[in-house]
Design a protein around this motif. Structure first.
Motif, mmCIF file in Angstrom:
data_model
loop_
_atom_site.group_PDB
_atom_site.id
_atom_site.type_symbol
_atom_site.label_atom_id
_atom_site.label_comp_id
_atom_site.label_asym_id
_atom_site.label_seq_id
_atom_site.Cartn_x
_atom_site.Cartn_y
_atom_site.Cartn_z
ATOM 1 N N ASN A 154 0.842 -1.182 0.000
ATOM 2 C CA ASN A 154 0.000 0.000 0.000
ATOM 3 C C ASN A 154 0.882 1.239 0.000
ATOM 4 O O ASN A 154 1.251 1.752 1.050
ATOM 5 C CB ASN A 154 -0.935 -0.006 1.209
ATOM 6 C CG ASN A 154 -1.906 1.144 1.178
ATOM 7 O OD1 ASN A 154 -1.795 2.056 0.365
ATOM 8 N ND2 ASN A 154 -2.867 1.117 2.082
ATOM 9 N N ARG A 169 3.429 6.883 1.224
ATOM 10 C CA ARG A 169 3.626 8.250 0.731
ATOM 11 C C ARG A 169 3.160 9.279 1.748
ATOM 12 O O ARG A 169 3.853 10.254 2.011
ATOM 13 C CB ARG A 169 2.860 8.459 -0.581
ATOM 14 C CG ARG A 169 3.555 7.949 -1.779
ATOM 15 C CD ARG A 169 2.769 8.334 -3.048
ATOM 16 N NE ARG A 169 2.664 7.150 -3.856
ATOM 17 C CZ ARG A 169 1.563 6.485 -4.134
ATOM 18 N NH1 ARG A 169 0.399 6.907 -3.712
ATOM 19 N NH2 ARG A 169 1.601 5.401 -4.867
ATOM 20 N N GLN A 170 1.978 9.048 2.306
ATOM 21 C CA GLN A 170 1.431 9.998 3.278
ATOM 22 C C GLN A 170 2.319 10.076 4.521
ATOM 23 O O GLN A 170 2.572 11.161 5.049
ATOM 24 C CB GLN A 170 0.006 9.615 3.666
ATOM 25 C CG GLN A 170 -0.656 10.621 4.597
ATOM 26 C CD GLN A 170 -0.690 12.027 4.007
ATOM 27 O OE1 GLN A 170 -1.047 12.226 2.855
ATOM 28 N NE2 GLN A 170 -0.290 13.011 4.806
ATOM 29 N N SER A 186 4.176 8.392 -8.735
ATOM 30 C CA SER A 186 4.240 9.355 -7.638
ATOM 31 C C SER A 186 5.696 9.794 -7.491
ATOM 32 O O SER A 186 6.620 8.984 -7.597
ATOM 33 C CB SER A 186 3.768 8.703 -6.342
ATOM 34 O OG SER A 186 4.057 9.536 -5.241
ATOM 35 N N SER A 241 0.156 4.269 -1.001
ATOM 36 C CA SER A 241 -0.486 5.540 -0.658
ATOM 37 C C SER A 241 -0.276 5.856 0.820
ATOM 38 O O SER A 241 -0.028 7.003 1.187
ATOM 39 C CB SER A 241 -1.966 5.532 -1.025
ATOM 40 O OG SER A 241 -2.644 4.523 -0.318
#
Length: 176
Positions: free
Chosen positions: A87, A92-93, A119, A89
């Motif tokens: 995962n 990245r966060q 990204s 995402s």
């Protein structure tokens, strides 16, 4: 009138400087493994490890190697088999949150690499001894694999000088 002459002089200097840019050529070598390939600066060192479900590649500057990883620049590339557990995402966060909380200048964008949209998170800041640091994470999925390219530079390395070397790798990165 004197005010206009000063403005014209400043504009003339700006135009002359912008017209006097030089482009240097970075000599490169080619590297290929596990269905991915890229060019890298010929003075840098590449090592890789291939396992059943992953490939790990390290591309390191001479300064990084000679300083035992305390100064210089390095790129780590990971190729992982895509699974439900991957995962990016959330990763990245977390990276953006940590960079912003530590006072680093972070940007979050997308780029085209290997024929897909990826990204592209980068940040600049200072390490614990006050040296400039630079980090960049590019990640994307292609052909049921997840690719992560993590660039890092620090320890007093000239970050602006190394960014074109990282760009050579990014622009030439390809996946079969």
């Amino acid at each position: 009138m004197k005010k206009y002459l000063i403005i014209l002089a400043v504009l003339a200097v700006v135009v002359m400087i912008s017209g006097c840019t030089t482009t240097s050529t970075i000599n490169t070598k080619n590297f290929s493994t596990s269905g991915m390939s890229f060019q890298y600066p010929e003075t840098w060192n590449v090592s890789s490890q291939v396992n059943n479900n992953s490939t790990q590649v390290m591309v390191a500057s001479p300064e990084f190697i000679s300083s035992n990883a305390t100064k210089g620049s390095v790129l780590l590339i990971l190729k992982l088999s895509k699974s439900g557990d991957n995962n990016m995402s959330q990763t990245r966060q977390e990276l953006m949150t940590q960079a912003q909380q530590s006072g680093q200048n972070a940007t979050n964008a997308t780029i085209n690499i290997a024929g897909v949209t990826a990204s592209d998170i980068s940040y600049t800041g200072k390490d614990t001894t006050g040296n400039n640091t630079y980090g960049r994470l590019i990640d994307f999925e292609k052909n049921n694999s997840l690719y992560l390219l993590l660039f890092a530079s620090g320890g007093g390395a000239d970050i602006d000088a190394v960014k074109p070397y990282f760009d050579v790798i990014v622009k030439s990165f390809n996946v079969e």
